[in-house]
Enzyme design. Structure first.
Site, PDB file in Angstrom:
ATOM      1  N   ARG A  13     -58.952 -11.588 -16.211  1.00 61.32           N
ATOM      2  CA  ARG A  13     -58.960 -12.274 -14.906  1.00 61.32           C
ATOM      3  C   ARG A  13     -58.060 -11.452 -13.997  1.00 61.32           C
ATOM      4  O   ARG A  13     -56.840 -11.390 -14.197  1.00 61.32           O
ATOM      5  CB  ARG A  13     -58.434 -13.706 -15.064  1.00 61.32           C
TER       6      ARG A  13
ATOM      7  N   HIS B 144     -67.374 -13.994  -9.950  1.00 65.43           N
ATOM      8  CA  HIS B 144     -66.907 -15.007 -10.899  1.00 65.43           C
ATOM      9  C   HIS B 144     -68.107 -15.503 -11.724  1.00 65.43           C
ATOM     10  O   HIS B 144     -68.516 -16.652 -11.613  1.00 65.43           O
ATOM     11  CB  HIS B 144     -66.251 -16.160 -10.145  1.00 65.43           C
TER      12      HIS B 144
ATOM     13  N   GLN C  32     -68.076 -18.828 -13.971  1.00 69.51           N
ATOM     14  CA  GLN C  32     -68.198 -20.080 -13.226  1.00 69.51           C
ATOM     15  C   GLN C  32     -69.659 -20.383 -12.910  1.00 69.51           C
ATOM     16  O   GLN C  32     -70.092 -21.538 -12.968  1.00 69.51           O
ATOM     17  CB  GLN C  32     -67.391 -20.005 -11.931  1.00 69.51           C
TER      18      GLN C  32
ATOM     19  N   ASP D 138     -65.845 -23.705  -1.905  1.00 66.90           N
ATOM     20  CA  ASP D 138     -64.646 -23.222  -2.580  1.00 66.90           C
ATOM     21  C   ASP D 138     -63.507 -23.299  -1.569  1.00 66.90           C
ATOM     22  O   ASP D 138     -63.733 -23.561  -0.369  1.00 66.90           O
ATOM     23  CB  ASP D 138     -64.860 -21.774  -3.056  1.00 66.90           C
TER      24      ASP D 138
ATOM     25  N   CYS E 246     -65.805 -25.339  -7.521  1.00 68.64           N
ATOM     26  CA  CYS E 246     -65.302 -24.670  -8.726  1.00 68.64           C
ATOM     27  C   CYS E 246     -63.865 -25.041  -9.049  1.00 68.64           C
ATOM     28  O   CYS E 246     -63.386 -24.737 -10.152  1.00 68.64           O
ATOM     29  CB  CYS E 246     -65.461 -23.163  -8.601  1.00 68.64           C
TER      30      CYS E 246
ATOM     31  N   ARG F 214     -67.442 -25.196 -18.097  1.00 63.52           N
ATOM     32  CA  ARG F 214     -66.852 -23.871 -18.318  1.00 63.52           C
ATOM     33  C   ARG F 214     -66.654 -23.649 -19.816  1.00 63.52           C
ATOM     34  O   ARG F 214     -66.908 -22.557 -20.339  1.00 63.52           O
ATOM     35  CB  ARG F 214     -65.504 -23.749 -17.589  1.00 63.52           C
TER      36      ARG F 214
END
Length: 306
Positions: free
Chosen positions: A104, A131, A134, A219, A259, A287
């Site tokens: 990450r 991402h 996700q 987001d 998310c 997830r």
């Protein structure tokens, strides 16, 4: 044979991605029934975090444990990466000791360079560009609630950030139409827009974007590393807040996703996550299940010992 990585949704075929979603649903059902399933016994995932995390760390760590393996958390403060060791050197060393690596990070080039020198699978846990993990969870959530997303309309409201870029890739791989409502100057990366072609449309009016949409997603307006822009972004993005009234313009069976973490009162109204059309909690849980399917696919041994 070189390792298979997951840096982008484009790394797999639409059929492979759909298979991962179905497998995620199967693994979720096994977990719900209390069935012990440990195909990754003796396997170890290294998790490198340059960016802070809740869902990414929990889902990968819990996922490996539930599959019988283990996960090791590594921050750049605790490794030689934080003291200037070249990414390629770290990749060579770590991939000799681990069965997979999840990263990450900020720069997407960190992922591609690490993967180029790794003997084991590398997974993109988030970069400034993409991402994809996700999106696996988002697509699994839609599949569970509404069936296949092919041919549907998705509205992305807000910043053209890494999540938006991954939605553009998802539009290609899962064959849906994507409308992106964002302020001028905050469009997604042109390369990802070009990839999506006529499946994607950028517009300025969120009301037009959500009209008849089957999925609405958003987001935070200020991502990690952009904190100095917060005040300016709050002013520019104010008309792009997702509210219950905005969702009323969508299809009757619309789903709303975020998310997380969410900034209530900014990109969403205070009450929208409590709306029955919101599935953010299912989305967050998925997830775990989608990534378990991914880990099984990438890390499970090719043979079982006698």
């Amino acid at each position: 044979m070189s390792a298979r990585h997951f840096l982008s949704l484009m790394d797999y075929s639409p059929e492979q991605l759909s298979s991962l979603l179905r497998r995620g649903i199967e693994l979720k059902a096994l977990r719900d029934r209390g069935v012990l399933f440990e195909p990754l016994k003796g396997r170890v995932l290294g998790m490198i975090f340059e960016k802070s995390s809740t869902r990414t760390r929990l889902s990968f760590e819990a996922g490996m444990i539930q599959l019988g393996g283990q996960a090791i958390f590594l921050s750049t403060r605790d490794t030689q990466l934080g003291r200037g060791e070249p990414v390629a050197d770290s990749a060579r060393v770590m991939s000799g000791m681990l069965d997979a690596v999840m990263i990450r990070t900020y720069a997407h080039s960190t992922l591609t360079e690490f993967a180029a020198h790794s003997r084991v699978p590398v997974i993109n846990g988030l970069s400034d560009d993409l991402h994809p993990c996700q999106l696996l969870a988002d697509m699994q959530t839609f599949l569970e609630h509404r069936g296949a997303i092919k041919g549907k309309t998705v509205a992305w409201i807000g910043d053209g950030n890494n999540m938006c870029n991954s939605y553009l890739e998802a539009a290609v791989q899962f064959d849906f139409n994507l409308r992106i409502a964002c302020p001028e100057g905050f469009e997604p990366n042109p390369a990802f827009l070009a990839l999506a072609g006529n499946r994607a449309t950028v517009m300025r009016d969120p009301r037009e974007a959500v009209k008849g949409a089957h999925l609405v997603s958003t987001d935070v307006w200020t991502s990690m590393g952009q904190e100095e822009e917060t005040a300016r972004r709050l002013a520019l993005f104010a008309p792009f807040q997702v509210t219950r009234e905005l969702l009323d313009l969508s299809a009757p069976d619309v789903l709303f996703m975020h998310c997380l973490p969410a900034h209530r009162g900014e990109e969403i109204s205070l009450d929208v996550l409590d709306d029955p059309r919101a599935v953010a909690w299912d989305q967050a849980e998925n997830r775990l299940h989608a990534q378990k399917a991914l880990l099984e696919f990438l890390v499970a041994p090719a043979y079982q010992p006698a």
